[in-house]
Structure formats: C-alpha cells, structure tokens
Scaffold this motif. Structure first.
Motif, PDB file in Angstrom:
ATOM      1  N   TYR A 155     106.635  21.822  31.372  1.00 20.09           N
ATOM      2  CA  TYR A 155     108.053  22.054  31.647  1.00 20.09           C
ATOM      3  C   TYR A 155     108.512  20.998  32.659  1.00 20.09           C
ATOM      4  O   TYR A 155     107.799  20.691  33.627  1.00 20.09           O
ATOM      5  N   PHE A 156     109.672  20.422  32.420  1.00 16.03           N
ATOM      6  CA  PHE A 156     110.183  19.394  33.331  1.00 16.03           C
ATOM      7  C   PHE A 156     111.710  19.477  33.386  1.00 16.03           C
ATOM      8  O   PHE A 156     112.362  19.978  32.473  1.00 16.03           O
ATOM      9  N   SER A 157     112.259  18.973  34.493  1.00 16.11           N
ATOM     10  CA  SER A 157     113.709  18.972  34.668  1.00 16.11           C
ATOM     11  C   SER A 157     114.221  17.540  34.614  1.00 16.11           C
ATOM     12  O   SER A 157     113.523  16.585  34.972  1.00 16.11           O
ATOM     13  N   SER A 158     115.449  17.383  34.159  1.00 13.22           N
ATOM     14  CA  SER A 158     116.109  16.075  34.131  1.00 13.22           C
ATOM     15  C   SER A 158     117.615  16.307  34.119  1.00 13.22           C
ATOM     16  O   SER A 158     118.076  17.447  34.042  1.00 13.22           O
ATOM     17  N   GLU A 159     118.380  15.219  34.207  1.00 11.68           N
ATOM     18  CA  GLU A 159     119.832  15.330  34.253  1.00 11.68           C
ATOM     19  C   GLU A 159     120.470  14.277  33.376  1.00 11.68           C
ATOM     20  O   GLU A 159     119.893  13.222  33.123  1.00 11.68           O
ATOM     21  N   ASN A 160     121.691  14.593  32.916  1.00 12.88           N
ATOM     22  CA  ASN A 160     122.564  13.588  32.320  1.00 12.88           C
ATOM     23  C   ASN A 160     123.923  13.676  33.012  1.00 12.88           C
ATOM     24  O   ASN A 160     124.052  14.327  34.044  1.00 12.88           O
ATOM     25  N   PHE A 161     124.931  13.041  32.433  1.00 13.23           N
ATOM     26  CA  PHE A 161     126.233  13.021  33.109  1.00 13.23           C
ATOM     27  C   PHE A 161     126.906  14.398  33.130  1.00 13.23           C
ATOM     28  O   PHE A 161     127.742  14.665  33.984  1.00 13.23           O
ATOM     29  N   THR A 192     109.483  23.131  40.653  1.00 15.15           N
ATOM     30  CA  THR A 192     109.378  24.196  39.656  1.00 15.15           C
ATOM     31  C   THR A 192     107.977  24.792  39.725  1.00 15.15           C
ATOM     32  O   THR A 192     107.021  24.127  40.135  1.00 15.15           O
ATOM     33  N   ALA A 193     107.859  26.042  39.298  1.00 12.91           N
ATOM     34  CA  ALA A 193     106.564  26.718  39.241  1.00 12.91           C
ATOM     35  C   ALA A 193     106.613  27.738  38.126  1.00 12.91           C
ATOM     36  O   ALA A 193     107.639  28.411  37.934  1.00 12.91           O
ATOM     37  N   THR A 223     107.819  33.534  33.514  1.00  8.72           N
ATOM     38  CA  THR A 223     108.969  33.159  34.337  1.00  8.72           C
ATOM     39  C   THR A 223     108.790  31.743  34.874  1.00  8.72           C
ATOM     40  O   THR A 223     107.685  31.353  35.273  1.00  8.72           O
ATOM     41  N   LEU A 224     109.880  30.991  34.874  1.00 11.56           N
ATOM     42  CA  LEU A 224     109.925  29.680  35.504  1.00 11.56           C
ATOM     43  C   LEU A 224     110.771  29.801  36.769  1.00 11.56           C
ATOM     44  O   LEU A 224     111.948  30.189  36.709  1.00 11.56           O
ATOM     45  N   PHE A 225     110.180  29.481  37.909  1.00 14.69           N
ATOM     46  CA  PHE A 225     110.894  29.505  39.174  1.00 14.69           C
ATOM     47  C   PHE A 225     111.329  28.079  39.494  1.00 14.69           C
ATOM     48  O   PHE A 225     110.578  27.117  39.296  1.00 14.69           O
ATOM     49  N   ILE A 226     112.552  27.942  40.033  1.00 11.60           N
ATOM     50  CA  ILE A 226     113.062  26.605  40.340  1.00 11.60           C
ATOM     51  C   ILE A 226     113.629  26.558  41.740  1.00 11.60           C
ATOM     52  O   ILE A 226     114.158  27.554  42.251  1.00 11.60           O
ATOM     53  N   LYS A 285     121.159  30.760  53.755  1.00 12.26           N
ATOM     54  CA  LYS A 285     120.604  29.943  54.808  1.00 12.26           C
ATOM     55  C   LYS A 285     119.317  29.236  54.397  1.00 12.26           C
ATOM     56  O   LYS A 285     118.322  29.212  55.116  1.00 12.26           O
ATOM     57  N   ILE A 286     119.367  28.645  53.205  1.00 14.13           N
ATOM     58  CA  ILE A 286     118.216  27.854  52.774  1.00 14.13           C
ATOM     59  C   ILE A 286     118.697  26.546  52.168  1.00 14.13           C
ATOM     60  O   ILE A 286     119.802  26.445  51.623  1.00 14.13           O
ATOM     61  N   ASP A 287     117.864  25.545  52.302  1.00 14.63           N
ATOM     62  CA  ASP A 287     118.011  24.256  51.610  1.00 14.63           C
ATOM     63  C   ASP A 287     116.619  23.910  51.086  1.00 14.63           C
ATOM     64  O   ASP A 287     115.848  23.203  51.732  1.00 14.63           O
ATOM     65  N   PRO A 288     116.263  24.425  49.888  1.00  9.27           N
ATOM     66  CA  PRO A 288     114.858  24.393  49.456  1.00  9.27           C
ATOM     67  C   PRO A 288     114.432  23.029  48.887  1.00  9.27           C
ATOM     68  O   PRO A 288     115.201  22.332  48.238  1.00  9.27           O
ATOM     69  N   LYS A 289     113.183  22.679  49.182  1.00  5.47           N
ATOM     70  CA  LYS A 289     112.531  21.512  48.594  1.00  5.47           C
ATOM     71  C   LYS A 289     111.126  21.925  48.170  1.00  5.47           C
ATOM     72  O   LYS A 289     110.455  22.682  48.865  1.00  5.47           O
ATOM     73  N   PHE A 290     110.706  21.425  47.026  1.00  2.75           N
ATOM     74  CA  PHE A 290     109.382  21.712  46.457  1.00  2.75           C
ATOM     75  C   PHE A 290     109.265  23.212  46.156  1.00  2.75           C
ATOM     76  O   PHE A 290     110.120  24.018  46.567  1.00  2.75           O
ATOM     77  N   LEU A 291     108.216  23.566  45.439  1.00  8.92           N
ATOM     78  CA  LEU A 291     108.004  24.968  45.087  1.00  8.92           C
ATOM     79  C   LEU A 291     106.614  25.105  44.483  1.00  8.92           C
ATOM     80  O   LEU A 291     106.265  24.367  43.549  1.00  8.92           O
ATOM     81  N   VAL A 292     105.807  26.036  45.039  1.00 10.19           N
ATOM     82  CA  VAL A 292     104.494  26.349  44.462  1.00 10.19           C
ATOM     83  C   VAL A 292     104.344  27.860  44.433  1.00 10.19           C
ATOM     84  O   VAL A 292     104.976  28.586  45.228  1.00 10.19           O
ATOM     85  N   LEU A 293     103.487  28.343  43.557  1.00  9.63           N
ATOM     86  CA  LEU A 293     103.324  29.778  43.325  1.00  9.63           C
ATOM     87  C   LEU A 293     101.870  30.184  43.552  1.00  9.63           C
ATOM     88  O   LEU A 293     100.949  29.497  43.113  1.00  9.63           O
ATOM     89  N   HIS A 294     101.685  31.309  44.243  1.00  5.63           N
ATOM     90  CA  HIS A 294     100.379  31.967  44.315  1.00  5.63           C
ATOM     91  C   HIS A 294     100.449  33.178  43.389  1.00  5.63           C
ATOM     92  O   HIS A 294     101.055  34.198  43.740  1.00  5.63           O
ATOM     93  N   PRO A 295      99.886  33.073  42.146  1.00  2.47           N
ATOM     94  CA  PRO A 295     100.114  34.133  41.157  1.00  2.47           C
ATOM     95  C   PRO A 295      99.488  35.472  41.544  1.00  2.47           C
ATOM     96  O   PRO A 295     100.025  36.533  41.175  1.00  2.47           O
ATOM     97  N   GLN A 296      98.318  35.459  42.288  1.00  5.75           N
ATOM     98  CA  GLN A 296      97.707  36.734  42.654  1.00  5.75           C
ATOM     99  C   GLN A 296      98.495  37.437  43.765  1.00  5.75           C
ATOM    100  O   GLN A 296      98.678  38.656  43.742  1.00  5.75           O
ATOM    101  N   LEU A 297      98.956  36.665  44.738  1.00  2.85           N
ATOM    102  CA  LEU A 297      99.696  37.262  45.864  1.00  2.85           C
ATOM    103  C   LEU A 297     101.169  37.472  45.539  1.00  2.85           C
ATOM    104  O   LEU A 297     101.886  38.103  46.334  1.00  2.85           O
ATOM    105  N   ARG A 298     101.618  36.900  44.412  1.00  2.00           N
ATOM    106  CA  ARG A 298     103.017  37.009  43.992  1.00  2.00           C
ATOM    107  C   ARG A 298     103.945  36.420  45.048  1.00  2.00           C
ATOM    108  O   ARG A 298     104.982  36.988  45.408  1.00  2.00           O
ATOM    109  N   LYS A 299     103.575  35.246  45.560  1.00  5.76           N
ATOM    110  CA  LYS A 299     104.351  34.598  46.598  1.00  5.76           C
ATOM    111  C   LYS A 299     104.777  33.216  46.143  1.00  5.76           C
ATOM    112  O   LYS A 299     103.999  32.498  45.490  1.00  5.76           O
TER     113      LYS A 299
END
Length: 859
Positions: free
Chosen positions: A656-662, A692-693, A700-703, A728-742
């Motif tokens: 899965y990957f993200s991209s943009e156009n106009f 993304t994760a 589920t895809l988290f972004i 109150k967030i400005d998020p960068k990057f994203l990783v998932l711990h599937p067992q801890l659900r975090k």
C-alpha cells in the motif's frame, strides 16, 4: 466447440470463372478483384496435388468466362471492360488482346458474356448483349475475321455451353435451352445458372508421348511430368511445355525444378481479422491467407502487430481484442497462445529469437514487458544486441530511443521537433539505418542507426501510411486507407521490383512501385527471411552499432560469450537477454531474484521495497542478498508522483502506498510482484500523507494525515474512513504494534516534537513515550524486542536511538557524520538504514558502528 482451421478476414477478390484442362488434369481459374493495377489473374491448380496453385498471367482488367483448349495449348477469356475476346498460351505467355476483329468493340450499348469453346470444331461462342436483344456470336479459332451471329434467343440468356452439334444456354430463371434448327427447352430441369458437359467424346486427347518424335500434338506432360518438379503446362510453341512453380516459389535456372526450400523471403501482413504473407522470391506479389486454428472462432479478433521467429519458423501476432499473443507455423498448424490477459494498451510486440523472449510494449504506461516463450517466465522492465522504440510522450517533440535488451542504457537516438508521433519504425542493422513513419504527415524518415545522424526524408507525399518493413534494399509500407502496399527501391538489391515498371519517384528520388493488396484493415508489416538455418544467414554480429561506439560498455552483471543466449539459454535458469559487444545477461521472472552465480533465480522470503527521489513514477525493489544485481523497479502502472509512504500487507502480499496529483491524494495498492495497481481511496483531503501502517487483523489501514493534521483509519477496501485523533497534533510517521494495539507517531505540535502513542480504539488520549526528540527523520518498530527506533540529524551528525516500549528506556545506538539517516526498517534482528550521506543502505552493528549492505548508489 471443436477446434478447426479458419480463414478470417476479407480480401476483395473472387473467382469469376473456371475451366478444366482434361489432358493434364488441372483446373484453371480466373480471379477478379477491385483495384487500379493488375486487377485480374489466371491460376492453374492441379486436382491431384497438395502443392496449391500457380499464377500464369496477370492483367490490367478483370477476366471472365475463362476457357482452355489443352489440345492446342491456348486459353481464352472475355475482357468485359474492353468488350472483347483475349487469348494467351496456357502458361501465360504471348498475351493477345485482339485475336478477333469485332465491329461492335467500342459501342457503349453492347456488353459481352458467357464465352464457351467447342474443342472438336475449334469454335468459340459468346453472348453479345444489347439493351433490347441477345445475340450468340461464333468465332473460328485462329481466324480473326470469322466472328458472326449464329443465333438470337427469344429471351435473356446468361450462360453458354456446347455439346457435339448442340448449343445450350441458360436464362436468369434457371431454365436451359438448346438450339438444333429450332430453339427447344430441356424438360424437367430448372434452377440452373451455369453448367458444363464432361464427356470424353467431346474432349479430344493429344497423341501419346514419343521421345523420338517430339511435337506439339503430343502430351509431353504425361511422361515423368514433363521433367518438371511441380507443374507441367502445355503450350503451342517449342519446347511445347513449360515448368512452373506454386505461387511465390521461384523456378531454378534449369527451368524445371522449383526451389526445394519453397518460399525463402516473405512479407507478412497483419490485417484486423487475419494474417497474410506475400512471397518476395517472385514478382507475383500475390497475398496468401494463413489459415490458423482457433478454439474460439466466434470471438472478436483484432490483430494489430506481427513478428516472425526464424529459428522455430513460427509467426507471432498480437490480438488486442482477445488480449493475447498467439503463434503458429506458416501453414496454420501448431497454434498456441503464448501470452494472455494482456492490457488493452499493449500495442506492439517484438520477438528476440536468439534469446527466445517476447517483448510487449504498453503504450499507456510506457513500459516494456518481457516473457520467455519456452517456460512462461515473465518480467516487467522499464524500457526496451538493442531495442528501439518511438516515444510519443513529449507532445510536439517525438523521439526515437533505444536501450539494451535488459532495459538499461536507455538513450535518445533521434529527436524530431514538431512531430507529434511515430507510427512505426524498422531497423536495418547491417546497413546502419533506421526508418520510421511520422504520424500526421505519413512522412518516411531515415537516419544512421549508430548515432542518429544523417537524417533524411525518403517520402513526404504518400498518405495514411501506418506500417513499415524492410528486406534487402526494398522498403515496404502499407496504407489501410488505400488498401495498397508501396515498395520503395533503396539500392541494387531491390528484387522483386520490376525496374521497367516503376510507378514513380519519392521526394528523395527513390523509385517505387505500388501494389493493390486487396486486404482490408492492414495494421502491421514484417519482412523476413524464412528458414534461415538452411540459408546460412544466422548471425549475431552483423550490426553497425559495435563495441567501439561510446554507448557500449561492459555491464557489471553481464557475461561474455560469442554465442550469447543461443543455444542453451546462456546457462540461465529463467530469462537470458543478449547485450551489445557479445555480452549477455541472465534475468529473473517477476518475483524471483538472481543469485550471486548470476545464473540461478529463486523466489526470496523477503526483500526491500523503497522509493527513490529520481524515480518519480514507480516503486523500487532491492534484494536482501548483498552484491546481487537485484535492484529494480516493480513496474507499477499509473503512479502520478513519488509515493510518500509505504506499508506492507504480508498476509495478502500487497504493497500500500500514497501519492498525489493536482486534484486528489490517493491510497493505492499493488501486488508484491508489482505490475497492476488498484486505487483503494482517493480524496482531496488525502494530502501530505506522512506515514501509514496496516493492521492485518482488523483489515485496517492507519494514516498520518499531514494536510488535516490527524490520525485516520481506513478499511482496506476503502469503503470506510474515520478519524481517531485530531486535537492538538501535527503527526509525522506512523508505526503499529499489532499485539499491544498501539499506534506510535511523532507529534510536532507546538515548539517541540515528541514520540507518542494512542490506542487503535476510538480513544482521544495521547501518551508521550519520548519527549523533545528533535528533528526526527525516520521511525520504526521491532515487535519482537518491543522497541521503537528513530533517527535524527543534527548540524554535525546523524543519530539513531531506540526506546523500550514497556520501560521507556532510551539509548543512542550510533552518532556519526558519515550517516545521514533518511529511512529505517527492521528485519531478522537487523536494523537497515537508508544513508543519504553515501547513497547506500547500511546495516547498524553493535557497539555503535555500521557497515554498508548495498554499495550501489541508491539515493
């Protein structure tokens, strides 16, 4: 449905009449077709042979009502345009357009029809048709002034025949009449239009062959077939018989033997619904339809390209309607489907007969695909000894480019300003020339193959050219609009053109001849030498592009062998491609990797997927085996910009990957092996996706949405989308711990950046794991060790740190000026670093050191 041999397509010709040579047992047929040149011909076909037919005569006008007199060796027919009887020897020699004097020859009110012969009395009969009456005219053979009216039927007549002393004719109502002093109708017969009497009493024979006294009355074809290898034709002059060959086969210098190899050179023509070939060994230039087998003959067909394999003597063609590449022998047998489920944008094919590879060019994506025809190995590569192709992606600035056959060393050979498209091109490697057809103008251009110089315009006034081929010193181009093939002489070796019968000159002074092809919807041409292994023309070295040219260099992973891929596939386990300067290289099919022996391919357990800043429309794949040549694109179609983030679904084997156009931001997916791509979701608010994760458990895809500054969850089918946290967030990057659900990410809200986590459930609480982490460049997780890894870049060095998820203990793993970390990934207890300082991928070692894993410059 049972399979069978089918003749697809339409050639605009028909058999207008036929006659029987009862002495040598041949059927003579008159073929008529629409056209401006050579619109009629006469063929002879033995009834007891499988050698086909031979062309005896071509004429500028249609020939009808053909009759033959084998006792004297003449044939006669009606020219309906000129309204006269014409004749020739039965072998086609000595055409006589006025064997009889007819005072009504130029009368516009009269027509002629229904020629017949009385071989016993040597008398010809035909119908002279007026608006108000019908006349039966008789002409004595060899007497020019003997024609006279012998009968006037009371009603219309359509066909004549003679039996002994009775003259028979039929009318348009199917009744048959005969004349014996008075006109009578044949009782109990109706529904007939044409008829013929076959009776030995009215079919005189020639005398038996006598080698001591050879004369024109003897049947010289009766003994040993007249010494002919194929067809023996009787005629009235010395030596009273002639040996001729099947259509397209040349007669050898002994004037008795036809070439035992059959057709040696041919021009293949792809029409929309069928295939033809024209022999280039003779001047007949007669198309012959290839009858290939098909299991589903009722399905639509659209043949748009063709190529030839001289090694196996197979013809390959691209059927865009079926999305298949097919092949068969020239006689239509051994029909096979060699590639299927092709994109409708695959418009061109080329067959590498030495490497046994089929190349397919996708005009929409601009990508080239390669398939091994024996074994079915398949691979997509970026672009196409060399492969040459027209590139029409630059507006009014078309290019002709070339590349090595493994897809590397791509370069612009010729740039054509104010030319919007290249329709077709052909390469003459021995003559150091390349030829092409320009789009709107149909100009034929040429340039040096070695360096693209010496550009010439060969022709600039022919219209609607759309296919081009070359063999010897003749350039062939077809026009579907005019249903013609134009042959342009470029030198002395210009057979089968007739030097005394050229139709004109091109703009550069080259002479040309045009042929009415009678083939509808011509789409492609291929000129080829057939059966070259019997003609000593196999060669890998006859190219004007040599090892001395600046573009030739030793490939890092290639091998050197004078024979290259042929025979034995170069020792490669899957795909072998020949390269310039006697090099060759082994390639692997999509999903496999080449090993360090540079010959063996295996399917790996894992590999890197990465993006690269100078590859704006694809994903890259890199092997986990060091020092192997497995760094390549995944050939993913329809990527409009550099992917911003990547996540892997190992359960379903999708990227899965993200991209943009106009207009939109997109989340797309492609299989691990690349190729096809599906859009999961697109939206104007899916911009600046910073991470993304994938959670394979909940599908589920988290972004990490940098445009809306929120963390979102999207179902893998794209149908559901919800926001997990936004305040109150400005998020960068994203990783998932599937067992801890975090979910872990970098929160840059305010004046500092923290590494934080939230629950995958709908919970707005933000939990800080590491405070004030600085300018984070990458974030990664190792579930087994329960650690978060991240990297930063300061003014003097790159730093990589880790934090235990359960205790919050943080330690610096490395800090050095020789590492500028841009991305991190963890696999099999190793942390891999994309090092922007060296342009390599490094492995982080214990005790604060690292080593280069991949030495090639990647970034």
């Amino acid at each position: 449905m049972a399979s069978g041999r089918f003749f697809y397509g339409i050639a605009d010709e028909l058999i207008s009449s036929q006659s029987y040579d009862w002495i040598t047992k041949k059927v003579y047929i008159a073929v008529d077709r629409v056209g401006t040149k050579k619109s009629g011909r006469i063929e002879a076909c033995p009834i007891d042979s499988n050698d086909g037919c031979t062309i005896l005569l071509t004429n500028d006008f249609g020939m009808h009502s053909l009759v033959v007199d084998p006792t004297e060796g003449y044939m006669y027919w009606l020219n309906k345009v000129e309204k006269r009887i014409e004749s020739a020897w039965m072998d086609g020699q000595f055409l006589n357009k006025n064997p009889f004097i007819d005072t009504f020859l130029n009368d516009p009110k009269v027509k002629v029809a229904a020629l017949t012969l009385d071989p016993m009395e040597k008398q010809l009969y035909y119908l002279r048709v007026w608006q108000e009456k019908y006349e039966i005219v008789s002409c004595k053979i060899h007497h020019r002034s003997s024609c006279k009216v012998v009968a006037t039927p009371d009603e219309e007549a359509s066909h004549l025949s003679i039996y002994k002393d009775k003259l028979f004719w039929s009318n348009f109502h199917g009744k048959i009449y005969f004349c014996q002093k008075t006109t009578k109708v044949v009782s109990n017969l109706s529904g007939f239009e044409r008829f013929m009497f076959l009776d030995s009493e009215v079919q005189p024979q020639r005398v038996d062959y006598n080698e001591c006294k050879i004369g024109k009355d003897q049947n010289l074809c009766a003994f040993n077939n007249g010494g002919c290898s194929h067809f023996c034709i009787l005629h009235p002059g010395q030596p009273f018989r002639n040996c001729v060959c099947p259509i397209g086969v040349r007669l050898l210098s002994n004037n008795a033997t036809c070439d035992p190899l059959g057709v040696r050179r041919a021009l293949f023509i792809a029409a929309k619904t069928t295939l033809f070939y024209i022999s280039l060994d003779t001047r007949e230039f007669a198309p012959k339809r290839i009858a290939f087998e098909d299991e589903n003959p009722s399905e639509p067909i659209s043949i748009i390209d063709v190529d030839y394999d001289p090694l196996r003597e197979n013809l390959y063609w691209l059927d865009s309607a079926k999305g298949e590449v097919r092949r068969s022998f020239l006689n239509g047998t051994n029909f096979e489907i060699v590639a299927s489920k092709l994109s409708p944008f695959v418009k061109h094919i080329a067959f590498d007969w030495l490497g046994r590879n089929l190349y397919l060019l996708n005009s929409e994506t601009g990508r080239l695909e390669i398939q091994k025809v024996e074994g079915g190995f398949y691979r997509k590569i970026l672009f196409p000894g060399f492969i040459y192709f027209g590139n029409n992606f630059y507006g009014e600035h078309a290019r002709i480019e070339r590349a090595w056959m493994d897809g590397t060393h791509r370069q612009v050979l010729i740039s054509l300003p104010k030319v919007t498209s290249i329709i077709d091109l052909v390469v003459d490697s021995e003559g150091d020339r390349i030829y092409w057809i320009e789009g709107e103008s149909s100009k034929i251009g040429s340039a040096k193959l070695s360096n693209g110089g010496d550009i010439k315009v060969i022709s600039n006034y022919f219209q609607h050219f759309q296919a081009i081929a070359k063999l010897g010193d003749v350039l062939y181009s077809s026009s579907s609009f005019a249903r013609s093939i134009t042959a342009i002489s470029l030198g002395k070796n210009d057979f089968p053109l007739q030097k005394d019968f050229f139709d004109g000159e091109t703009s550069d002074g080259s002479k040309y001849e045009q042929f009415d092809s009678v083939i509808f919807h011509q789409t492609a041409l291929k000129a080829a030498i057939l059966r070259p292994k019997y003609q000593d023309v196999f060669s890998r070295h006859n190219s004007a592009v040599t090892a001395e040219d600046s573009i030739i260099s030793k490939s890092k992973h290639s091998k050197l062998n004078i024979n290259g891929c042929f025979p034995g596939n170069g020792g490669c386990s899957e795909i072998c491609v020949n390269l310039p300067a006697l090099q060759y290289q082994c390639l692997c099919s999509t999903g496999s990797e080449l090993q360090q022996d540079l010959s063996t391919c295996i399917s790996p357990d894992a590999f890197f997927v990465l993006t690269q800043s100078n590859v704006t429309n694809d994903l890259m794949r890199l092997s986990l085996i060091p020092e192997t040549p497995n760094y390549e694109t995944l050939a993913v179609s329809n990527i409009s910009s550099i992917p911003q983030s990547i996540s892997l679904d190992s359960t379903r084997k999708f990227i899965y990957f993200s991209s943009e156009n106009f207009q939109f931001g997109l989340i797309q997916k492609t299989p691990f092996i690349g190729g096809s791509v599906d859009t999961v979701i697109q939206s104007s608010t899916l911009r600046s996706i910073r991470g993304t994760a994938i959670d394979s458990i909940s599908d589920t895809l988290f972004i990490s949405n940098g445009f809306l500054k929120r963390i979102e969850a999207i179902s893998l089918d794209g149908r559901k989308r919800r926001t997990l946290i936004w305040d109150k967030i400005d998020p960068k990057f994203l990783v998932l711990h599937p067992q801890l659900r975090k979910l872990f990410f970098v929160n840059s809200f305010g004046e500092r950046s923290d590494i934080v986590w939230i629950s995958t459930a709908l919970n707005e609480k933000i939990n800080v794991m590491a405070e004030n982490v600085g300018n984070v460049t990458a974030l990664e997780i190792d579930v087994k060790s329960n650690k978060i890894f991240w990297s930063t870049i300061t003014d003097s060095q790159g730093v990589i740190l880790s934090t235990r998820i359960d205790t919050g203990y943080t330690e610096q793993l490395i800090g050095t000026s020789t590492i500028l970390p841009r991305a991190l990934t963890f696999y099999n207890e190793n942390l891999y670093v994309a090092n922007g300082f060296s342009g390599t991928i490094d492995i982080l070692l214990k005790y604060g050191t690292s080593k280069q894993f991949q030495t090639a410059e990647l970034f």
